[in-house]
Design a protein around this motif. Sequence first.
Motif, PDB file in Angstrom:
ATOM      1  N   MET A 248       0.804  -1.210   0.000  1.00  0.00           N
ATOM      2  CA  MET A 248       0.000   0.000   0.000  1.00  0.00           C
ATOM      3  C   MET A 248       0.846   1.273   0.000  1.00  0.00           C
ATOM      4  SD  MET A 248      -3.156  -0.799  -0.271  1.00  0.00           S
ATOM      5  CE  MET A 248      -3.924   0.760   0.165  1.00  0.00           C
ATOM      6  N   THR A 249       2.152   1.141   0.171  1.00  0.00           N
ATOM      7  CA  THR A 249       3.027   2.315   0.110  1.00  0.00           C
ATOM      8  C   THR A 249       3.493   2.591  -1.321  1.00  0.00           C
ATOM      9  OG1 THR A 249       5.084   1.072   0.490  1.00  0.00           O
ATOM     10  CG2 THR A 249       3.851   1.765   2.431  1.00  0.00           C
ATOM     11  N   ASN A 250       3.125   1.717  -2.252  1.00  0.00           N
ATOM     12  CA  ASN A 250       3.589   1.876  -3.634  1.00  0.00           C
ATOM     13  C   ASN A 250       2.503   1.393  -4.592  1.00  0.00           C
ATOM     14  OD1 ASN A 250       5.144   2.242  -5.931  1.00  0.00           O
ATOM     15  ND2 ASN A 250       6.251   0.320  -5.678  1.00  0.00           N
ATOM     16  N   ILE A 251       1.459   2.213  -4.745  1.00  0.00           N
ATOM     17  CA  ILE A 251       0.355   1.889  -5.649  1.00  0.00           C
ATOM     18  C   ILE A 251       0.454   2.802  -6.863  1.00  0.00           C
ATOM     19  CG2 ILE A 251      -2.145   1.720  -5.917  1.00  0.00           C
ATOM     20  CD1 ILE A 251      -1.088  -0.240  -3.911  1.00  0.00           C
ATOM     21  N   GLY A 252       0.713   2.236  -8.032  1.00  0.00           N
ATOM     22  CA  GLY A 252       0.888   3.041  -9.233  1.00  0.00           C
ATOM     23  C   GLY A 252      -0.349   3.096 -10.107  1.00  0.00           C
ATOM     24  N   TYR A 253      -0.889   1.929 -10.432  1.00  0.00           N
ATOM     25  CA  TYR A 253      -2.057   1.843 -11.299  1.00  0.00           C
ATOM     26  C   TYR A 253      -3.111   0.954 -10.645  1.00  0.00           C
ATOM     27  CZ  TYR A 253       0.849   3.985 -14.851  1.00  0.00           C
ATOM     28  OH  TYR A 253       1.664   4.866 -15.532  1.00  0.00           O
ATOM     29  N   VAL A 254      -4.377   1.269 -10.899  1.00  0.00           N
ATOM     30  CA  VAL A 254      -5.474   0.550 -10.257  1.00  0.00           C
ATOM     31  C   VAL A 254      -6.581   0.269 -11.272  1.00  0.00           C
ATOM     32  CG1 VAL A 254      -5.061   1.496  -7.949  1.00  0.00           C
ATOM     33  CG2 VAL A 254      -6.553   2.735  -9.553  1.00  0.00           C
ATOM     34  N   TYR A 255      -7.546  -0.555 -10.840  1.00  0.00           N
ATOM     35  CA  TYR A 255      -8.773  -0.771 -11.588  1.00  0.00           C
ATOM     36  C   TYR A 255      -9.953  -0.315 -10.729  1.00  0.00           C
ATOM     37  CZ  TYR A 255      -6.014  -3.763 -14.688  1.00  0.00           C
ATOM     38  OH  TYR A 255      -5.071  -4.236 -15.558  1.00  0.00           O
ATOM     39  N   ILE A 256     -10.888   0.406 -11.347  1.00  0.00           N
ATOM     40  CA  ILE A 256     -12.111   0.808 -10.663  1.00  0.00           C
ATOM     41  C   ILE A 256     -13.211  -0.143 -11.108  1.00  0.00           C
ATOM     42  CG2 ILE A 256     -13.772   2.642 -10.250  1.00  0.00           C
ATOM     43  CD1 ILE A 256     -10.431   3.575 -11.648  1.00  0.00           C
TER      44      ILE A 256
END
Length: 275
Positions: A248-256
């Motif tokens: 959780m300290t390195n979140i670059g890309y996500v999906y919604i």
Amino acid sequence: MQQIINFLIRNKNNILFLLLLTFSLFLTIQSHSYQKSKFISSANFLSGGIYSWTSDINSYFYLEEYNLRLLEENERLRTRLATYEDSLEIKTYRDTSSFDADYIFRASEVINNNYAKVDNYLTIKSGSRDGIERDMGVVTSKGIVGIVENVSPNYSTVISILNSNSRINAQLKRSNHFGTLVWNGDNPNIVQLIDVPSVAPIAEGDTIITGGRSLIFPKGLPIGAVKNFSLDQSESYYNIDIELFNDMTNIGYVYIIENTSQTEIRELQNLSKDE
């Protein structure tokens, strides 16, 4: 010190004017809803631009790690496509093969991520123009991240699972025993699963997944693994520490995640309550 004092004396009229101007603008914004909404919108636009600029710099230094994640995810997706090639139609990224409802996944970039506070949030570079709405789930290929809370045309804020107000339904993968995922504010890599009954079979290393008992996350998304556990004072429920799969300290890309059946289900539930 004397130079500073002399400077203030020489420019006292200009300084006084700026202070009065700032104070008058503050009063105007606070007392008029239209000006206040315009100010908030402008502030969101400015902060979003700053976050986007700094995110571009950070992304450069993590390109190798992000590419590795994409390679791992592509490998899993290719395996699934090979299995369901005859029946799966891809548009945005619609997955109906493993979830009970119809879910659409939209990719986005994280431009700001807090994890050192008690109540942490993320900002993503997608908004209402991209089809993002409040209460949509946010995940990565490794696990859940949080839930969309506020949306502007181009950006959205996400309440992180590292937030004292976060409450997410979760369960043990090898049984149907479920509880509530919370965070005690200590370690950004460890969250807590509470309200799991003491009759549940549990061991260190067990996988925790989303329970699917909400309209936000489908059942079966990864969360983490049991690190340790103990019974509460009543010895009726477990208190379980979960080590997250996500960093959780390195979140670059996500999906919604959009649940396309959400409106229909809510209308049906409200109808049942009225009766």
